[in-house]
Design an enzyme around this catalytic site. Structure first.
Site, PDB file in Angstrom:
ATOM      1  N   CYS A  92      63.988  65.987  35.413  1.00 45.80           N
ATOM      2  CA  CYS A  92      62.589  66.569  35.427  1.00 45.80           C
ATOM      3  C   CYS A  92      61.637  65.403  34.731  1.00 45.80           C
ATOM      4  O   CYS A  92      61.904  65.001  33.818  1.00 45.80           O
ATOM      5  CB  CYS A  92      62.621  67.827  34.718  1.00 45.80           C
ATOM      6  SG  CYS A  92      60.798  68.707  34.821  1.00 45.80           S
ATOM      7  N   LEU A  93      60.596  65.520  35.298  1.00 46.46           N
ATOM      8  CA  LEU A  93      59.398  64.636  34.885  1.00 46.46           C
ATOM      9  C   LEU A  93      58.970  64.907  33.292  1.00 46.46           C
ATOM     10  O   LEU A  93      58.627  64.150  32.496  1.00 46.46           O
ATOM     11  CB  LEU A  93      58.443  64.420  35.529  1.00 46.46           C
ATOM     12  CG  LEU A  93      58.401  63.933  36.935  1.00 46.46           C
ATOM     13  CD1 LEU A  93      57.288  63.929  37.931  1.00 46.46           C
ATOM     14  CD2 LEU A  93      59.045  62.003  36.699  1.00 46.46           C
ATOM     15  N   GLU A 135      60.826  73.339  41.492  1.00 48.20           N
ATOM     16  CA  GLU A 135      59.425  73.489  41.066  1.00 48.20           C
ATOM     17  C   GLU A 135      58.896  74.563  41.026  1.00 48.20           C
ATOM     18  O   GLU A 135      58.049  75.063  40.371  1.00 48.20           O
ATOM     19  CB  GLU A 135      58.831  72.491  42.366  1.00 48.20           C
ATOM     20  CG  GLU A 135      59.264  71.085  42.240  1.00 48.20           C
ATOM     21  CD  GLU A 135      58.980  70.308  40.962  1.00 48.20           C
ATOM     22  OE1 GLU A 135      58.003  70.639  40.088  1.00 48.20           O
ATOM     23  OE2 GLU A 135      59.823  69.299  40.784  1.00 48.20           O
ATOM     24  N   HIS A 138      58.940  76.094  37.884  1.00 46.85           N
ATOM     25  CA  HIS A 138      58.029  75.659  36.662  1.00 46.85           C
ATOM     26  C   HIS A 138      56.755  76.599  36.800  1.00 46.85           C
ATOM     27  O   HIS A 138      56.328  76.727  35.915  1.00 46.85           O
ATOM     28  CB  HIS A 138      57.555  74.160  37.218  1.00 46.85           C
ATOM     29  CG  HIS A 138      58.477  73.050  36.508  1.00 46.85           C
ATOM     30  ND1 HIS A 138      58.614  72.871  35.274  1.00 46.85           N
ATOM     31  CD2 HIS A 138      59.140  71.965  37.257  1.00 46.85           C
ATOM     32  CE1 HIS A 138      59.145  71.785  34.865  1.00 46.85           C
ATOM     33  NE2 HIS A 138      59.405  71.403  36.031  1.00 46.85           N
TER      34      HIS A 138
END
Length: 170
Positions: A92-93, A135, A138
């Site tokens: 994960c960034l 995503e 998130h």
């Protein structure tokens, strides 16, 4: 276009549940463009607006080998297809340098809007299906570390806090 700062775990803003996009306008399209530039610059394959401290239901991703097939998901919804799940290593960034095998639905059916607000549907499997689910999490304020044991999650939290302290003193 502009690169946006990416929030890092354990920043509490990553826990914010994103709100739906009412109208896809120039502001949303600019956000999409900025998110794509940010994602590509960070060598990521997916980025949710929550990660750049914009709490709207917008996701960009590109799982293609040549990084030339961006996918925009505005107000995404997905449904697993079947009961098959498979673990896949996720990173994960917002949690750089940490990876874990996370089991997710092997196939999903996605409904979303594109960059212009046009609705579309697709079926995804493999890496794309995993990325959609990651995503989407998130947007719900969920991180892949939430699927780990408390011990592993606490260890990552402490290492990320130390990383942030070191970056502030550097």
């Amino acid at each position: 276009m502009a690169k946006l700062p990416i929030l890092e775990f354990p920043d509490e803003r990553l826990r914010t549940v994103a709100t739906p996009v009412e109208t896809v306008d120039d502001e949303v399209r600019q956000l999409v463009d900025d998110m794509l530039e940010t994602m590509y610059d960070a060598s990521g394959i997916g980025l949710a607006a929550t990660q750049v401290d914009v709490h709207r239901r917008v996701v960009v991703m590109d799982v293609s080998d040549n990084r030339m097939r961006p996918l925009v998901m505005i107000n995404p919804e997905f449904t697993p297809i079947g009961d098959e799940r498979e673990p896949m290593q996720e990173g994960c960034l917002s949690i750089p340098e940490y990876y874990a095998d996370i089991p997710r639905a092997l196939r999903v059916h996605l409904k979303a809007q594109d960059r212009d607000g046009q609705p579309y549907e697709l079926e995804a499997e493999g890496l794309l299906a995993h990325c959609i689910q990651h995503e989407y999490d998130h947007l719900e304020g969920v991180l892949f570390v939430d699927y780990l044991s408390t011990l592993k999650r606490d260890r990552i939290t402490k290492k990320m806090q130390k990383r942030h302290r070191q970056m502030q003193t550097a």
